[in-house]
Design an enzyme around this catalytic site. Structure first.
Site, PDB file in Angstrom:
ATOM      1  N   HIS A  81      36.927  55.568  13.139  1.00 58.41           N
ATOM      2  CA  HIS A  81      35.774  54.333  13.338  1.00 58.41           C
ATOM      3  C   HIS A  81      35.827  53.694  12.115  1.00 58.41           C
ATOM      4  O   HIS A  81      34.975  54.060  11.190  1.00 58.41           O
ATOM      5  CB  HIS A  81      34.422  55.082  13.854  1.00 58.41           C
ATOM      6  CG  HIS A  81      33.228  54.348  14.271  1.00 58.41           C
ATOM      7  ND1 HIS A  81      32.618  53.858  13.537  1.00 58.41           N
ATOM      8  CD2 HIS A  81      33.187  53.737  15.356  1.00 58.41           C
ATOM      9  CE1 HIS A  81      31.393  53.027  14.016  1.00 58.41           C
ATOM     10  NE2 HIS A  81      32.196  52.911  15.344  1.00 58.41           N
ATOM     11  N   VAL A  87      33.485  53.285   9.064  1.00 61.15           N
ATOM     12  CA  VAL A  87      32.059  53.269   8.948  1.00 61.15           C
ATOM     13  C   VAL A  87      31.577  54.336   9.694  1.00 61.15           C
ATOM     14  O   VAL A  87      32.426  54.843  10.906  1.00 61.15           O
ATOM     15  CB  VAL A  87      31.478  51.911   9.398  1.00 61.15           C
ATOM     16  CG1 VAL A  87      31.843  51.688  10.825  1.00 61.15           C
ATOM     17  CG2 VAL A  87      29.996  51.973   9.374  1.00 61.15           C
ATOM     18  N   GLY A  90      26.654  54.699  13.915  1.00 62.81           N
ATOM     19  CA  GLY A  90      25.233  54.836  13.784  1.00 62.81           C
ATOM     20  C   GLY A  90      24.584  55.938  14.556  1.00 62.81           C
ATOM     21  O   GLY A  90      23.632  56.696  14.691  1.00 62.81           O
ATOM     22  N   CYS A  91      25.420  56.211  16.056  1.00 62.19           N
ATOM     23  CA  CYS A  91      25.040  56.971  17.123  1.00 62.19           C
ATOM     24  C   CYS A  91      24.939  58.653  16.406  1.00 62.19           C
ATOM     25  O   CYS A  91      23.972  59.257  16.899  1.00 62.19           O
ATOM     26  CB  CYS A  91      25.497  57.183  18.234  1.00 62.19           C
ATOM     27  SG  CYS A  91      27.402  57.350  18.138  1.00 62.19           S
ATOM     28  N   ASP A  95      21.965  61.017  16.157  1.00 61.30           N
ATOM     29  CA  ASP A  95      21.823  62.355  16.705  1.00 61.30           C
ATOM     30  C   ASP A  95      21.543  63.476  15.668  1.00 61.30           C
ATOM     31  O   ASP A  95      20.781  64.375  15.961  1.00 61.30           O
ATOM     32  CB  ASP A  95      23.548  62.691  16.938  1.00 61.30           C
ATOM     33  CG  ASP A  95      23.463  64.085  18.059  1.00 61.30           C
ATOM     34  OD1 ASP A  95      23.129  63.872  19.135  1.00 61.30           O
ATOM     35  OD2 ASP A  95      23.812  65.086  17.515  1.00 61.30           O
TER      36      ASP A  95
END
Length: 182
Positions: A81, A87, A90-91, A95
């Site tokens: 990713h 990076v 963001g998920c 989490d």
């Protein structure tokens, strides 16, 4: 001995740790901290915390949790990713906030399995590149509602090397007794 076993043996609330190491978090992920059928953190690589540096319950039944995650270039998500533009998704930061809130409910000694139930609003204002050092996650528990299942509502944010990069409002996590599911 699990926190639930301590509580039962003592007939009162056991002393709860105010901070936890990575090994403590792994004990929770293996189901050894709160007992069978109760809250667990995910095992690595989905465990998004390296330590909890502060966890407190306030007199009004609310609370606060602060946890840290060491940023390292060898983290699994940087390989995929994205290629040539690594990076942290963001998920995964979101989490981490849910993991902390679910852990808080188990830490309170509430029975059942934890599940993330939603979030009201999320804002990403930065990104975690592999050259960074530390993500510090903050969760402020606003409400704990105990009914047929327990629901926690909180706000949270993440700081990367001291600068805020994520914000989440109205995080919701439920703890469900074994006979129920989300």
């Amino acid at each position: 001995m699990t926190i639930a076993e301590q509580k039962q043996a003592e007939g009162s609330s056991p002393a709860r740790p105010a901070s936890l190491s990575y090994e403590d978090l792994l004990r929770c992920a293996r189901g050894e901290m709160f007992g069978p059928g109760n809250a667990q953190l995910p095992l690595p690589p989905m465990l998004m915390l390296d330590r909890i540096t502060r966890i407190v319950e306030t007199a009004d039944g609310k609370g606060e949790i602060v946890a840290e995650f060491d940023v390292r270039p060898d983290r699994w998500f940087y390989e995929c990713h994205f290629k040539s533009d690594p990076v942290m998704p963001g998920c995964l930061g979101l989490d981490a906030l849910w993991q902390m809130l679910g852990f808080f409910l188990g830490w309170l000694g509430l029975p059942g399995r934890g599940r993330a139930l939603g979030v009201g609003e999320v804002k990403f204002s930065g990104e975690a590149k592999p050259t960074a050092k530390l993500i510090r996650f903050h969760v402020k528990v606003r409400r704990v509602i105990k009914r047929a299942f327990t629901l926690a509502i909180a706000d949270g944010y993440a700081e990367l090397d001291g600068e805020q990069i994520y914000e989440a409002k109205n995080l919701r996590v439920g703890i469900f007794p074994e006979a129920q599911s989300a």
